[in-house]
Every structure is written in C-alpha cells, then in structure tokens.
Scaffold this motif. Structure first.
Motif, PDB file in Angstrom:
ATOM      1  N   ASP A  78       0.836  -1.190   0.000  1.00  0.00           N
ATOM      2  CA  ASP A  78       0.000   0.000   0.000  1.00  0.00           C
ATOM      3  C   ASP A  78       0.878   1.249   0.000  1.00  0.00           C
ATOM      4  O   ASP A  78       0.630   2.208  -0.742  1.00  0.00           O
ATOM      5  CB  ASP A  78      -0.921  -0.034   1.224  1.00  0.00           C
ATOM      6  CG  ASP A  78      -2.020   1.010   1.125  1.00  0.00           C
ATOM      7  OD1 ASP A  78      -1.677   2.190   0.961  1.00  0.00           O
ATOM      8  OD2 ASP A  78      -3.203   0.650   1.208  1.00  0.00           O
ATOM      9  N   PRO A 266     -10.563  -2.660  -9.570  1.00  0.00           N
ATOM     10  CA  PRO A 266     -10.871  -2.315  -8.173  1.00  0.00           C
ATOM     11  C   PRO A 266     -12.200  -2.878  -7.670  1.00  0.00           C
ATOM     12  O   PRO A 266     -12.248  -3.424  -6.560  1.00  0.00           O
ATOM     13  CB  PRO A 266     -10.849  -0.780  -8.175  1.00  0.00           C
ATOM     14  CG  PRO A 266      -9.918  -0.428  -9.277  1.00  0.00           C
ATOM     15  CD  PRO A 266     -10.151  -1.455 -10.335  1.00  0.00           C
ATOM     16  N   PRO A 267     -13.319  -2.775  -8.408  1.00  0.00           N
ATOM     17  CA  PRO A 267     -14.549  -3.385  -7.893  1.00  0.00           C
ATOM     18  C   PRO A 267     -14.451  -4.899  -7.721  1.00  0.00           C
ATOM     19  O   PRO A 267     -14.989  -5.454  -6.748  1.00  0.00           O
ATOM     20  CB  PRO A 267     -15.593  -3.019  -8.963  1.00  0.00           C
ATOM     21  CG  PRO A 267     -15.057  -1.834  -9.650  1.00  0.00           C
ATOM     22  CD  PRO A 267     -13.583  -2.016  -9.656  1.00  0.00           C
ATOM     23  N   ALA A 270     -12.468  -5.439  -4.634  1.00  0.00           N
ATOM     24  CA  ALA A 270     -13.253  -5.068  -3.452  1.00  0.00           C
ATOM     25  C   ALA A 270     -14.235  -6.168  -3.069  1.00  0.00           C
ATOM     26  O   ALA A 270     -14.532  -6.368  -1.882  1.00  0.00           O
ATOM     27  CB  ALA A 270     -13.982  -3.758  -3.719  1.00  0.00           C
ATOM     28  N   TRP A 273     -12.218  -8.552  -0.983  1.00  0.00           N
ATOM     29  CA  TRP A 273     -11.181  -7.830  -0.247  1.00  0.00           C
ATOM     30  C   TRP A 273     -10.727  -8.601   0.996  1.00  0.00           C
ATOM     31  O   TRP A 273      -9.524  -8.675   1.273  1.00  0.00           O
ATOM     32  CB  TRP A 273     -11.717  -6.456   0.134  1.00  0.00           C
ATOM     33  CG  TRP A 273     -10.686  -5.552   0.756  1.00  0.00           C
ATOM     34  CD1 TRP A 273     -10.446  -5.345   2.073  1.00  0.00           C
ATOM     35  CD2 TRP A 273      -9.756  -4.725   0.043  1.00  0.00           C
ATOM     36  NE1 TRP A 273      -9.436  -4.436   2.250  1.00  0.00           N
ATOM     37  CE2 TRP A 273      -8.992  -4.034   1.005  1.00  0.00           C
ATOM     38  CE3 TRP A 273      -9.497  -4.486  -1.300  1.00  0.00           C
ATOM     39  CZ2 TRP A 273      -7.988  -3.135   0.673  1.00  0.00           C
ATOM     40  CZ3 TRP A 273      -8.502  -3.589  -1.631  1.00  0.00           C
ATOM     41  CH2 TRP A 273      -7.756  -2.928  -0.659  1.00  0.00           C
ATOM     42  N   TYR A 274     -11.670  -9.154   1.708  1.00  0.00           N
ATOM     43  CA  TYR A 274     -11.321  -9.862   2.949  1.00  0.00           C
ATOM     44  C   TYR A 274     -11.066 -11.347   2.707  1.00  0.00           C
ATOM     45  O   TYR A 274     -10.299 -11.981   3.428  1.00  0.00           O
ATOM     46  CB  TYR A 274     -12.437  -9.684   3.982  1.00  0.00           C
ATOM     47  CG  TYR A 274     -12.622  -8.239   4.398  1.00  0.00           C
ATOM     48  CD1 TYR A 274     -11.721  -7.627   5.265  1.00  0.00           C
ATOM     49  CD2 TYR A 274     -13.678  -7.480   3.885  1.00  0.00           C
ATOM     50  CE1 TYR A 274     -11.881  -6.289   5.620  1.00  0.00           C
ATOM     51  CE2 TYR A 274     -13.850  -6.151   4.233  1.00  0.00           C
ATOM     52  CZ  TYR A 274     -12.944  -5.563   5.107  1.00  0.00           C
ATOM     53  OH  TYR A 274     -13.097  -4.246   5.458  1.00  0.00           O
ATOM     54  N   ARG A 280      -5.227  -7.572  -3.236  1.00  0.00           N
ATOM     55  CA  ARG A 280      -5.371  -6.131  -3.053  1.00  0.00           C
ATOM     56  C   ARG A 280      -4.382  -5.297  -3.870  1.00  0.00           C
ATOM     57  O   ARG A 280      -4.745  -4.231  -4.379  1.00  0.00           O
ATOM     58  CB  ARG A 280      -5.253  -5.795  -1.564  1.00  0.00           C
ATOM     59  CG  ARG A 280      -6.385  -6.379  -0.719  1.00  0.00           C
ATOM     60  CD  ARG A 280      -6.163  -6.124   0.763  1.00  0.00           C
ATOM     61  NE  ARG A 280      -7.206  -6.769   1.574  1.00  0.00           N
ATOM     62  CZ  ARG A 280      -7.229  -6.757   2.908  1.00  0.00           C
ATOM     63  NH1 ARG A 280      -6.274  -6.113   3.580  1.00  0.00           N
ATOM     64  NH2 ARG A 280      -8.217  -7.367   3.552  1.00  0.00           N
ATOM     65  N   THR A 283      -5.285  -3.563  -7.351  1.00  0.00           N
ATOM     66  CA  THR A 283      -5.930  -2.250  -7.485  1.00  0.00           C
ATOM     67  C   THR A 283      -4.907  -1.177  -7.821  1.00  0.00           C
ATOM     68  O   THR A 283      -5.110  -0.355  -8.726  1.00  0.00           O
ATOM     69  CB  THR A 283      -6.668  -1.893  -6.191  1.00  0.00           C
ATOM     70  OG1 THR A 283      -7.666  -2.879  -5.919  1.00  0.00           O
ATOM     71  CG2 THR A 283      -7.323  -0.530  -6.306  1.00  0.00           C
TER      72      THR A 283
END
Length: 696
Positions: A78, A266-267, A270, A273-274, A280, A283
C-alpha cells in the motif's frame, strides 16, 4: 481525539474550504476553452517545462515523506505502490507537457499527482504516524486523507473530456466539468461534517460533525453529481473513440484500454477484499496502468499494436473462463460416475480441457478479431479468398498487387520484386518500374532469409496490419516470384537463341564471302591456268606449260591454306580422339606456355565441341588481349557436369559486355543449358569457367 483541537479544526476548515477551491483552478482552462493563437517560443516551452519539472520534484519529495511516515504502519504494498502511482501520473504529465505544453491533459495529470501527494499520501502518513507516536492533528490529517478522493474526480472528468489533444469536442461538455466541481464541493462538505464518519477517527467521533445539517443528503448529492460527471466523461470518451480515425483512434484505444482495467479491477478486488487479501495490490497496479497507457497513447502510440493487445487480452480471458467451466463441469460429471475426488475424474477433466484448448482458442480469436480487429480480419479474409481462387486457377498470381490494395484499402500501395542479377525492380508482370519516391514507406519482403521484393506505400495508420497480411500472402508472393524468374529466364534464353542465330547467320555470310572472294576466285584462276597449260602443251611449248603448271600448283597451295583457315570454326578432326588430345594439340601451337590438366573421360560430342571452342576463345583472348605469359587449362567431371576453366596471369579486368566476345561464349554455353562465369580482377589475371550439363 487529538489534544490540539484548534489545530485540528484549522486543518479541517482547510479541507472544507481549500480542497474544493484548488482543483477547479486547474480545470478553469477546460471551462474557458483552450487558448489558441501563436505557438510557444522555445524559451516559453523551456519555462513551461521547468515549471512542470519543479512540480514533479515537489511531488516526489512529498511522496518520499509519505513513505517515511507510513513505513511499517500499513501494508508495504500500500505504501510503495500508491507512491509509485502518484509519481507516475505526475511524471507522465511532465513528459506530455515537455512535448505539448498547451495540452491540458498534461496539467491535469500534474494536478492529480500533486493533490494526491499532499491530500492523500502525506495526510494519511501523518495520521498513521501521529496516532502511533502521539503527534498533533492526527484526526484532521485522517479527515483530509478520507476526503481526498472526491476532488480528484474533477481533473479525471476533464481528462476524459479532452483526451488526447486537450480540447473539448463540443462546448456542451462543459456542463460535465461544472457538475464535477459542484459535486466535489457539496460532497466534500457533506462528508466532512457527517457524524457517520466518526469511526474513522482515533476517538471514534467526528469533531466537526454538524447534526443540524443534512450531511447525508449532501454527500449523496455530491456523489451523484460526481458520478454523473464521470459517466458523461466516459460517454464523451466513447463517442470520440467511435468517431475518430487514424492516429487519434489509436491513441484513444490505448487510453480506453487502460481506463477499462482501472475501472474493472478495483470493484472485483473489493468484492473479495477480505476473502483474498493477496489480490489487493492489483488495485494499485490497475491505477498505475492509466498514466502508462496515457503516456504510450500520446508519446509512443505506434510502439505496439493496441488492437492486438485488446484482442489477445479478451480472447485469453474468455478462454480461461470457458476452459475453467469445462474442467469443472467435466470433473463434476465424471465424479458422479466414478466417485468424487477420484483421480480418473480429475485426469478426464484435464484431458477434456487440453483437447478443447486449441479449437476453442481459434474460434474465440476469430470471433474477437472479427469485432475488435476488423481491418486486420477483413484483410486476412480477402487474402485467404484470393489464395483459394489462386489454387483453383481462377485468378492469376499477378493480380496480387490489386488484391493487397483492396485488402488494405490503400490505392497508393505498390508491390515490387527485386531481380537476382541486380537489375531494376519490376512489378508482378515483370515490367521495370521507376525508382520509388523517398517519401514512401518501404516494407521489405523476405523469403528463405533473402529479400525478394518490397511493398511501398504512402505513410498510413494501417502499417501494423501490413505485416500479417504479407505473411498470409506468402504463397501468392512465392508463386509470383517464381513466375517472374521463369519469365526472366525464358526471355534470357530467347535472347540468347536469337543472338546465336544472328551469329550463325553472320558467320555463314562471312564464310560465303570468304569463299567467293578467296578460294572460289583462286579455283577459277587455277582452272583457267590449267586450260592455258593444256593449249601450251598442244602447241609444243613445254617450257611455258611447265611455268603455268607451277603457278597453278602454287595457287592450289594457297587455296588449301585459305580453306584450312575457314575450317577452323568447324569441329576439328582431332576431337575424334577425345577432348584431352585436342586441347594438348591446341596448347602445342600456342605462342606462350600452356599447362593442360584434363581428365581422360569422354563426353558427349556436342559438349566436347562446345568446350573446345570455349577453350580456343579463352586461349586466344589471353594471348591477344591479356598479355599473359602462362595459361592453365582445366577440364573436370563434377557430378553430372563438365567443368572447363581457362586461367591466365594477364592484366585482368575482363567482363561480359554487350558487344564483347565473352558474350558469345556465354551464349554458346547457355545454349547447352550451362553456366558461364568470369572472375577477372585488374592486375590479377582472369579465370573463365564454363559448366555444361551432361550424362556420362
């Protein structure tokens, strides 16, 4: 809650008032329209580029600070990937501004990069570090980081509306920019004052929450306006792509391809995501692709075939999904028959997917090419139809140039073939063509590692289609080339035969003239002399008759010498004993030293005669013109060919010319289906080699 409430409120107020004000300033040129007029001077370009570079340097410094603040307080991917994204988008803006300083797309990228560095990365890093170390203004920094994404929709919409040249296609699209500005202002204020974002703060409460204001409605309205503006920008980009042609179409394809993945990945990430946290980083990678795609589109749009990339991406994505579904369905079906988890079910499903891979891929690729690479697909289909007709004998291969023009929709295209002997380029019909203009693009055609021709055309945007089309037309090109070579050889044979016939006629007339003017006149004179001697003998004048007979005998000897001289162009009797004997006798009569190296084999009579006269002519040339002091004659049987060589140590520089004697030798050898070569370097002697096909 932060201990320094005043500092927090100052930062929050800055977020409320300054954030909506900064980005609209960057897009005012879009609303007002691009500045037209004189071009930038060199100094103005340098100054503009210097400003862009300075902003980039500030952005890089801010990102380095953000990385330092966030280090180990969030996932490393990130921290690093979003820093790379920010620097990349700002760097792309600088690159574009260096080439096109008036292009508003460049400054939109630069604005996004700078804003993202300040409001997103540095603010988030400060919030994380301030929370961990007890520094002030942690809540305000976190709030600024949270609301940083919405104002970015303003330059994003501006880029969508003006890409790639920085100009709006129509004044009505300014409404979309105003919608993005208003949506960013309303949404930012509503989000900042909303009590619902308290969980994002360390104390769990938004210190700027305004219970009396309809913050939720403001946030929804702001998001709706921003979303509508983005939708309008997307529609404008699609319409421009649909109506564009040539270079701009390629540019828009590159950018649309990058935006597609940035909007799709990204969608999807998402949604899991978990469940799949290792996805991740995709993205960030998808977002980084946007500035890269824009840079390629504007700066290097011809670097790759974007249609090819789109086609392959879609085909393999669909192929992966279909093969996965096939594997799962087959495994499920076989599992019901042989038992779940059985190795046979897994092996059967794998085999089914492997067998279906090639035909499924070909069908998918064909369908996708038909849709996304229409020009390439249509051109290849046209070539395939032509080659089918060619195999069926319905069309001549010489029509290839017209077919290529039709397939590529380019009437300026010309197909030329090179000649092996280095002659002028010819068209498919063998007609010599003038040299190509320098302004045309040339595309060489290679077959078997050798250039056999080229295609010339005016600069065009379909150059990427030309290579696969030429590869597909390989059969027609090869057939045309072979027919040209055959036609050229037939023309050479015809010309050679004509020269041989002309030479034979000339030699016949020469012999006829020599016989008439020489031997014939002497024999007439001899006949008259003998008749005169007969009268003298009848009258008893023996002394006079004896002198007349002596003169007749002398004339007979001269006539015999003349006839022997005339017979030198005919097959000598010594060839009856073999080529070696004839050449040795020839060497003995030469005025210089001649070395003879001849195999004892016998060859067909016509071949021996032709070889003998080649050696005679070569020997005469070496003595008469080359000033040679030593000559070597070689005769060898090599495979199914008789190889004759004449080598001297003379002055060299001999060559086959239109009126030279060597051309006659070349024709004589060619008449027997052989090959004649001359290797003669000035000052290094001459070597003549004649090869005759023959059966021993």
């Amino acid at each position: 809650m932060c201990a320094f409430a005043d500092g927090r409120r100052i930062c929050a107020n800055a977020a409320i008032h300054l954030v909506p004000a900064l980005i609209p300033v960057a897009v005012l040129p879009v609303i007002a329209g691009p500045r037209r007029g004189r071009e930038y001077s060199r100094m103005e370009r340098q100054q503009t580029h210097t400003v862009a570079i300075a902003v980039l340097v500030v952005t890089v410094v801010l990102e380095l600070a953000a990385v330092g603040l966030s280090w180990w307080l969030e996932p490393l991917w990130d921290t690093l990937l979003y820093a790379v994204y920010t620097i990349a988008i700002s760097g792309v803006g600088v690159l574009i501004a260096g080439r096109e300083p008036r292009n508003l797309v460049a400054w939109m990228f630069i604005a996004i990069g700078l804003w993202n560095a300040v409001a997103a990365d540095v603010s988030q890093g400060w919030a994380l570090r301030a929370t961990a170390e007890g520094w002030p203004a942690a809540d305000a920094a976190q709030l600024l980081a949270l609301l940083s994404w919405l104002p970015q929709s303003i330059p994003s919409v501006a880029i969508f509306l003006t890409f790639p040249d920085g100009r709006l296609t129509h004044r009505r699209w300014r409404v979309a920019v105003w919608a993005a500005v208003i949506g960013a202002i309303v949404g930012t204020i509503g989000f900042t004052l909303s009590p619902d974002v308290g969980e994002e703060f360390a104390g769990g409460v938004n210190p700027l929450a305004a219970e009396s204001l309809p913050t939720e409605l403001m946030t929804i309205c702001g998001l709706a306006l921003s979303g509508a503006a983005m939708l309008a920008g997307t529609i404008a980009l699609g319409l421009r792509l649909r109506r564009s042609t040539g270079i701009q179409r390629q540019q828009l394809k590159w950018f649309a391809f990058a935006v597609f993945w940035a909007a799709t990945v990204p969608p999807l990430v998402a949604a899991v995501w978990y469940e799949l946290p290792w996805l991740r980083p995709l993205t960030a990678f998808a977002l980084i692709g946007v500035p890269i795609g824009a840079a390629i589109a504007i700066l290097r749009y011809r670097l790759y075939d974007i249609d090819f990339i789109i086609s392959r991406t879609l085909s393999y994505a669909l192929l992966t999904g279909l093969l996965g579904a096939l594997w799962a369905g087959t495994a499920l079906l076989l599992g019901q028959l042989v038992g779940r988890g059985a190795p046979l079910a897994v092996a059967g499903a794998t085999a089914a997917a492997a067998l279906a891979f090639r035909p499924l891929r070909d069908r998918l690729q064909d369908a996708i090419d038909r849709r996304f690479r229409r020009a390439r697909f249509s051109a290849l289909q046209r070539i395939a139809t032509f080659e089918g007709d060619l195999r069926a004998g319905l069309v001549p291969p010489e029509a290839l140039e017209e077919i290529l023009q039709d397939a590529l929709q380019d009437q300026t295209l010309r197909l030329r073939f090179t000649q092996r002997d280095g002659g002028d380029d010819v068209d498919a019909y063998g007609q010599i063509q003038p040299e190509h203009p320098g302004a045309r693009n040339l595309f060489p055609i290679h077959r078997g590692g050798e250039q056999v021709g080229f295609v010339s055309r005016e600069p065009a945007d379909s150059d990427a289609v030309l290579e696969p089309v030429l590869a597909s037309a390989g059969l027609a090109i090869e057939i045309t080339r072979l027919r040209l070579e055959l036609r050229h050889q037939l023309e050479e044979v015809t010309a050679s035969r004509a020269r041989i016939v002309a030479a034979a006629d000339q030699e016949r007339r020469h012999i006829e003239r020599d016989l008439h003017d020489g031997a014939q006149q002497r024999f007439i004179a001899i006949g008259l002399a003998l008749r005169h001697a007969q009268h003298e003998l009848g009258s008893g004048r023996m002394e006079y008759a004896s002198r007349t007979l002596d003169r007749a005998v002398t004339e007979i000897g001269v006539a015999i010498d003349e006839l022997r001289e005339l017979a030198r162009g005919l097959r000598p009797a010594c060839l009856d004993e073999g080529l070696g004997v004839a050449l040795r006798e020839l060497a003995e009569r030469a005025p210089v030293e001649v070395e003879v190296d001849v195999q004892a084999n016998r060859f067909p009579p016509d071949v021996e005669t032709a070889a003998y006269f080649v050696v005679c002519e070569g020997l005469t040339n070496a003595v008469k013109y080359a000033s040679a002091s030593k000559i070597r004659l070689e005769v060898r049987a090599r495979d199914d060919r008789l190889v004759v060589a004449v080598q001297d140590d003379g002055i060299g520089g001999a060559a086959i010319t239109a009126r030279g004697g060597l051309l006659g030798l070349s024709d004589r050898v060619a008449a027997h289906g052989g090959a004649f070569t001359v290797d003669s370097t000035a000052g290094a002697g001459t070597r003549l080699v004649a090869e005759f096909p023959c059966a021993f």
